[in-house]
Design a protein around this motif. Structure first.
Motif, mmCIF file in Angstrom:
data_model
loop_
_atom_site.group_PDB
_atom_site.id
_atom_site.type_symbol
_atom_site.label_atom_id
_atom_site.label_comp_id
_atom_site.label_asym_id
_atom_site.label_seq_id
_atom_site.Cartn_x
_atom_site.Cartn_y
_atom_site.Cartn_z
ATOM 1 N N PRO A 290 9.492 23.638 40.327
ATOM 2 C CA PRO A 290 8.346 23.462 41.224
ATOM 3 C C PRO A 290 7.649 22.119 41.010
ATOM 4 C CG PRO A 290 8.246 25.604 40.140
ATOM 5 C CD PRO A 290 9.330 24.827 39.478
ATOM 6 N N ALA A 291 7.236 21.525 42.112
ATOM 7 C CA ALA A 291 6.424 20.301 42.078
ATOM 8 C C ALA A 291 4.951 20.731 42.040
ATOM 9 C CB ALA A 291 6.693 19.447 43.310
ATOM 10 N N GLU A 292 4.079 19.760 41.859
ATOM 11 C CA GLU A 292 2.641 20.059 41.790
ATOM 12 C C GLU A 292 2.107 20.713 43.056
ATOM 13 O OE1 GLU A 292 0.152 16.956 40.310
ATOM 14 O OE2 GLU A 292 1.499 16.535 38.639
ATOM 15 N N ASP A 293 2.745 20.427 44.205
ATOM 16 C CA ASP A 293 2.277 21.010 45.462
ATOM 17 C C ASP A 293 2.857 22.399 45.731
ATOM 18 O OD1 ASP A 293 4.902 20.450 46.174
ATOM 19 O OD2 ASP A 293 4.378 19.254 47.935
ATOM 20 N N GLY A 294 3.639 22.932 44.783
ATOM 21 C CA GLY A 294 4.215 24.257 44.940
ATOM 22 C C GLY A 294 5.547 24.275 45.666
ATOM 23 N N SER A 295 6.067 23.109 45.996
ATOM 24 C CA SER A 295 7.362 23.057 46.675
ATOM 25 C C SER A 295 8.487 22.895 45.652
ATOM 26 C CB SER A 295 7.402 21.894 47.665
ATOM 27 O OG SER A 295 7.397 20.653 46.975
ATOM 28 N N ARG A 296 9.693 23.227 46.088
ATOM 29 C CA ARG A 296 10.879 23.041 45.268
ATOM 30 C C ARG A 296 11.945 22.395 46.138
ATOM 31 N NH1 ARG A 296 11.632 28.378 41.559
ATOM 32 N NH2 ARG A 296 13.026 26.930 40.482
ATOM 33 N N ARG A 297 12.517 21.291 45.664
ATOM 34 C CA ARG A 297 13.572 20.608 46.414
ATOM 35 C C ARG A 297 14.841 21.450 46.334
ATOM 36 N NH1 ARG A 297 15.261 14.758 44.495
ATOM 37 N NH2 ARG A 297 15.861 16.053 42.740
ATOM 38 N N VAL A 298 15.524 21.579 47.460
ATOM 39 C CA VAL A 298 16.753 22.353 47.546
ATOM 40 C C VAL A 298 17.888 21.389 47.882
ATOM 41 C CG1 VAL A 298 17.940 24.253 48.712
ATOM 42 C CG2 VAL A 298 15.456 24.356 48.365
ATOM 43 N N ARG A 299 18.938 21.417 47.039
ATOM 44 C CA ARG A 299 20.078 20.515 47.228
ATOM 45 C C ARG A 299 21.376 21.306 47.289
ATOM 46 N NH1 ARG A 299 20.527 17.594 42.298
ATOM 47 N NH2 ARG A 299 19.119 19.083 41.329
ATOM 48 N N SER A 300 22.316 20.782 48.037
ATOM 49 C CA SER A 300 23.665 21.335 48.084
ATOM 50 C C SER A 300 24.639 20.177 47.984
ATOM 51 C CB SER A 300 23.889 22.099 49.387
ATOM 52 O OG SER A 300 25.205 22.590 49.446
ATOM 53 N N ASP A 301 25.489 20.231 46.963
ATOM 54 C CA ASP A 301 26.459 19.159 46.715
ATOM 55 C C ASP A 301 25.794 17.786 46.695
ATOM 56 O OD1 ASP A 301 28.589 20.869 46.366
ATOM 57 O OD2 ASP A 301 29.258 20.733 48.440
ATOM 58 N N GLY A 302 24.599 17.708 46.116
ATOM 59 C CA GLY A 302 23.884 16.451 45.983
ATOM 60 C C GLY A 302 23.062 16.056 47.195
ATOM 61 N N GLN A 303 23.244 16.723 48.305
ATOM 62 C CA GLN A 303 22.495 16.417 49.523
ATOM 63 C C GLN A 303 21.214 17.264 49.556
ATOM 64 O OE1 GLN A 303 24.565 17.287 53.161
ATOM 65 N NE2 GLN A 303 22.861 16.653 54.436
ATOM 66 N N VAL A 304 20.092 16.615 49.792
ATOM 67 C CA VAL A 304 18.821 17.336 49.880
ATOM 68 C C VAL A 304 18.755 18.072 51.220
ATOM 69 C CG1 VAL A 304 16.313 17.123 49.935
ATOM 70 C CG2 VAL A 304 17.646 15.691 48.373
ATOM 71 N N LEU A 305 18.556 19.387 51.130
ATOM 72 C CA LEU A 305 18.415 20.201 52.341
ATOM 73 C C LEU A 305 16.967 20.263 52.802
ATOM 74 C CD1 LEU A 305 20.750 23.197 51.406
ATOM 75 C CD2 LEU A 305 21.316 21.122 52.692
#
Length: 71
Positions: A12-27
């Motif tokens: 989690p980031a400070e804003d409550g979001s989480r980066r989602v990646r698949s095979d290195g690509q950010v979704l």
């Protein structure tokens, strides 16, 4: 796919979001499991729901599981 966990949900980031990646690509940035579901559906897994995301061994949750959205 080349890895044991083709989908990675970052801590989690400070804003409550989480980066989602698949095979290195950010979704995208998810704020809940529902967002992760939406990204995976857009990536071609239309039949997936929240329970699929929570239970799947294809998803690596870093910095906490699917119930962790705050720092």
């Amino acid at each position: 796919m080349a890895t044991d966990h083709p989908v990675v949900v970052d801590p989690p980031a400070e804003d409550g979001s989480r980066r989602v990646r698949s095979d290195g690509q950010v979704l995208g940035r998810a704020y809940s499991v529902k967002d992760v579901v939406a990204f995976l559906q857009e990536a071609g897994l239309q039949g997936w729901d929240e329970m699929d995301v929570v239970r799947s061994s294809l998803i690596k949750w870093q910095g906490g599981g699917p119930d962790t959205w705050t720092v």
